[in-house]
Motif scaffolding. Structure first.
Motif, PDB file in Angstrom:
ATOM      1  N   PHE A  42      74.871 116.131  61.908  1.00 45.55           N
ATOM      2  CA  PHE A  42      75.528 116.826  63.019  1.00 45.55           C
ATOM      3  C   PHE A  42      75.228 118.319  62.989  1.00 45.55           C
ATOM      4  O   PHE A  42      74.831 118.904  64.012  1.00 45.55           O
ATOM      5  CB  PHE A  42      77.039 116.592  62.964  1.00 45.55           C
ATOM      6  CG  PHE A  42      77.813 117.415  63.945  1.00 45.55           C
ATOM      7  CD1 PHE A  42      77.851 117.068  65.288  1.00 45.55           C
ATOM      8  CD2 PHE A  42      78.486 118.563  63.533  1.00 45.55           C
ATOM      9  CE1 PHE A  42      78.557 117.835  66.207  1.00 45.55           C
ATOM     10  CE2 PHE A  42      79.194 119.338  64.442  1.00 45.55           C
ATOM     11  CZ  PHE A  42      79.231 118.969  65.780  1.00 45.55           C
ATOM     12  N   TYR A  43      75.410 118.949  61.825  1.00 47.69           N
ATOM     13  CA  TYR A  43      75.203 120.393  61.753  1.00 47.69           C
ATOM     14  C   TYR A  43      73.718 120.760  61.790  1.00 47.69           C
ATOM     15  O   TYR A  43      73.358 121.855  62.231  1.00 47.69           O
ATOM     16  CB  TYR A  43      75.884 120.962  60.507  1.00 47.69           C
ATOM     17  CG  TYR A  43      77.377 121.094  60.699  1.00 47.69           C
ATOM     18  CD1 TYR A  43      77.906 122.156  61.423  1.00 47.69           C
ATOM     19  CD2 TYR A  43      78.254 120.132  60.196  1.00 47.69           C
ATOM     20  CE1 TYR A  43      79.272 122.269  61.632  1.00 47.69           C
ATOM     21  CE2 TYR A  43      79.615 120.236  60.400  1.00 47.69           C
ATOM     22  CZ  TYR A  43      80.123 121.303  61.123  1.00 47.69           C
ATOM     23  OH  TYR A  43      81.481 121.407  61.339  1.00 47.69           O
ATOM     24  N   THR A  44      72.863 119.854  61.348  1.00 49.27           N
ATOM     25  CA  THR A  44      71.426 120.106  61.481  1.00 49.27           C
ATOM     26  C   THR A  44      71.019 120.111  62.948  1.00 49.27           C
ATOM     27  O   THR A  44      70.305 121.016  63.412  1.00 49.27           O
ATOM     28  CB  THR A  44      70.625 119.031  60.729  1.00 49.27           C
ATOM     29  OG1 THR A  44      70.941 119.090  59.330  1.00 49.27           O
ATOM     30  CG2 THR A  44      69.122 119.256  60.908  1.00 49.27           C
ATOM     31  N   PHE A  45      71.479 119.116  63.700  1.00 51.57           N
ATOM     32  CA  PHE A  45      71.164 119.068  65.132  1.00 51.57           C
ATOM     33  C   PHE A  45      71.787 120.248  65.868  1.00 51.57           C
ATOM     34  O   PHE A  45      71.200 120.781  66.817  1.00 51.57           O
ATOM     35  CB  PHE A  45      71.630 117.747  65.743  1.00 51.57           C
ATOM     36  CG  PHE A  45      70.740 116.588  65.430  1.00 51.57           C
ATOM     37  CD1 PHE A  45      69.390 116.620  65.761  1.00 51.57           C
ATOM     38  CD2 PHE A  45      71.231 115.457  64.790  1.00 51.57           C
ATOM     39  CE1 PHE A  45      68.550 115.558  65.469  1.00 51.57           C
ATOM     40  CE2 PHE A  45      70.393 114.390  64.491  1.00 51.57           C
ATOM     41  CZ  PHE A  45      69.054 114.436  64.829  1.00 51.57           C
ATOM     42  N   ARG A  46      72.973 120.668  65.451  1.00 55.05           N
ATOM     43  CA  ARG A  46      73.592 121.831  66.078  1.00 55.05           C
ATOM     44  C   ARG A  46      72.756 123.085  65.851  1.00 55.05           C
ATOM     45  O   ARG A  46      72.590 123.909  66.752  1.00 55.05           O
ATOM     46  CB  ARG A  46      75.011 122.040  65.537  1.00 55.05           C
ATOM     47  CG  ARG A  46      75.847 122.981  66.402  1.00 55.05           C
ATOM     48  CD  ARG A  46      77.272 123.058  65.929  1.00 55.05           C
ATOM     49  NE  ARG A  46      77.442 124.042  64.857  1.00 55.05           N
ATOM     50  CZ  ARG A  46      78.618 124.587  64.531  1.00 55.05           C
ATOM     51  NH1 ARG A  46      79.718 124.236  65.175  1.00 55.05           N
ATOM     52  NH2 ARG A  46      78.703 125.455  63.555  1.00 55.05           N
ATOM     53  N   GLY A  47      72.218 123.201  64.622  1.00 53.26           N
ATOM     54  CA  GLY A  47      71.346 124.342  64.331  1.00 53.26           C
ATOM     55  C   GLY A  47      70.050 124.290  65.120  1.00 53.26           C
ATOM     56  O   GLY A  47      69.545 125.325  65.574  1.00 53.26           O
ATOM     57  N   ILE A  48      69.505 123.083  65.281  1.00 53.73           N
ATOM     58  CA  ILE A  48      68.269 122.929  66.060  1.00 53.73           C
ATOM     59  C   ILE A  48      68.500 123.324  67.519  1.00 53.73           C
ATOM     60  O   ILE A  48      67.689 124.034  68.130  1.00 53.73           O
ATOM     61  CB  ILE A  48      67.766 121.481  65.965  1.00 53.73           C
ATOM     62  CG1 ILE A  48      67.276 121.188  64.535  1.00 53.73           C
ATOM     63  CG2 ILE A  48      66.636 121.233  66.963  1.00 53.73           C
ATOM     64  CD1 ILE A  48      66.917 119.735  64.292  1.00 53.73           C
ATOM     65  N   LEU A  49      69.637 122.897  68.080  1.00 57.77           N
ATOM     66  CA  LEU A  49      69.953 123.241  69.469  1.00 57.77           C
ATOM     67  C   LEU A  49      70.187 124.741  69.623  1.00 57.77           C
ATOM     68  O   LEU A  49      69.769 125.351  70.621  1.00 57.77           O
ATOM     69  CB  LEU A  49      71.186 122.464  69.936  1.00 57.77           C
ATOM     70  CG  LEU A  49      71.012 120.943  70.081  1.00 57.77           C
ATOM     71  CD1 LEU A  49      72.344 120.277  70.417  1.00 57.77           C
ATOM     72  CD2 LEU A  49      69.973 120.623  71.145  1.00 57.77           C
ATOM     73  N   ALA A  50      70.845 125.337  68.625  1.00 56.32           N
ATOM     74  CA  ALA A  50      71.143 126.767  68.706  1.00 56.32           C
ATOM     75  C   ALA A  50      69.886 127.615  68.651  1.00 56.32           C
ATOM     76  O   ALA A  50      69.823 128.703  69.239  1.00 56.32           O
ATOM     77  CB  ALA A  50      72.097 127.161  67.588  1.00 56.32           C
TER      78      ALA A  50
END
Length: 388
Positions: A42-50
């Protein structure tokens, strides 16, 4: 006959209880790992989106810098734990818990604390509280849970302070490896010079800080395992955890609080922590030597009983005994012989302490089977002996 039947029933009941404990521990470990995977993704994908995907190649670079040095990092505690090495699957469980579960739950807590305090007081306060308060408490708690798990669910594989340090070290190295991927990825996005400096600081000078912090919890549980006092068994793990949290907070606070002004005190600050690590390394060596002496002391009467010869005890307690077996004719049979001998000495030690405190310990049930195991390994070694 009735007494014998009652004793057999007691041993069987304790064995069943131990197996139930192990199964429960495995269930909790798997549950924590699954949740850790979900949180990390979840936090990896959030970082990728950011970052609109720009962090993806940087994370590959971070992984290249973070994971290969583990060959060296993991080898050192493996060498130190020479008298009674922990099973490889236990060490793997500890490492994976640190890398997956501990990182997942920690990033959830740290990110939440950062967001809340940043929204209320600004990003600088959010950074300071997250790094100096939330991270030490949360990270040491989730890493320390691995040590607690081995202490309670895998009691047969947890003998004392050295084992507590080893499990804590493997857990912390797993945590640090994943954390380093993120640090190196961010540094790679800022340029090659920043990446090189970050790697030198985290990968060369301070790779043992996370193990140092978490080892305090390991020492606490190790003291609890060795003690027969209820107060020590309760307070030592808590005290160890709080010392680990305090050291972690001290390391995080000054760089976060000073920011760019940290350069003026960076060198003495780093030297201070290197001295901490050096002193801790000396302590570990002293504890390993102590463990060897305890094994030897508790095996002495085995010579009089005819179960071991003095030469065999010297082999079991030798700092290079396993190495001699690896490169000599004894091979795996010799290493198994050493492990069984060390386990016998430690089981007798635990039994003697339990009897002194008028308590029952499952270690007493291992003594006779370990003596039989020693005979089997001795026969296997003799079958491998060179013929002249």
């Amino acid at each position: 006959m009735a007494v014998h039947g009652r004793a057999s029933f007691t041993v069987s009941s304790e064995h069943d209880a131990e197996q139930k404990r192990r199964r429960l521990g495995l269930t909790l470990w798997i549950t924590g790992m699954i949740l850790g995977v979900v949180l990390n993704l979840f936090y990896t994908f959030r970082g990728i989106l950011a970052t609109q995907g720009s962090i993806i190649p940087a994370m590959f670079v971070g992984a290249v810098f973070a994971f290969p040095p583990l060959v060296v990092y993991l080898f050192i505690p493996s060498v130190l734990d020479r008298f009674d090495p922990e099973p490889w699957w236990c060490l793997l469980m500890a490492f994976l818990w640190g890398a997956v579960a501990a990182t997942g739950f920690s990033i959830l807590i740290n990110s939440t604390v950062h967001d809340v305090f940043s929204a209320a007081f600004g990003p600088k306060v959010g950074d300071l509280v997250s790094a100096s308060v939330s991270a030490p408490f949360a990270e040491e708690f989730w890493k320390g849970l691995a040590v607690l798990g081995f202490f309670y669910f895998m009691r047969r594989e947890f003998d004392g302070i050295v084992d507590g340090i080893i499990y804590a070290t493997f857990t912390a190295l797993g945590f640090a490896a994943v954390e380093n991927v993120l640090y190196y990825a961010k540094a790679a996005m800022e340029g090659g010079d920043v990446l090189a400096g970050t790697f030198v600081l985290r990968g060369v000078f301070t790779p043992w800080l996370h193990p140092l912090f978490t080892a305090m919890t390991g020492i606490g549980f190790g003291l609890a395992r060795e003690s027969t006092k209820s107060s020590t068994r309760l307070l030592a793990p808590v005290a160890g955890y709080m010392i680990g949290v305090s050291l972690h907070a001290m390391w995080n606070f000054l760089p976060t609080a000073l920011g760019s002004a940290m350069g003026a005190v960076f060198v003495p600050w780093l030297l201070l922590w290197l001295l901490f690590v050096a002193a801790f390394s000396v302590l570990i060596i002293a504890l390993v030597v102590r463990k060897g002496r305890l094994i030897r002391e508790n095996l002495r009467d085995e010579v009089l009983l005819g179960h071991l010869s003095q030469e065999e005890i010297d082999l079991v307690c030798s700092p290079v005994g396993r190495l001699r077996c690896t490169f000599g004719w004894r091979g795996a049979s010799g290493r198994n012989f050493i492990r069984a001998g060390a386990r016998l000495g430690l089981s007798k030690w635990h039994t003697a302490r339990a009897m002194k405190g008028q308590k029952r310990t499952i270690s007493a049930d291992f003594i006779i089977p370990l003596r039989d195991e020693i005979k089997q390994h001795r026969a296997a070694m003799m079958a491998r002996a060179p013929r002249y």
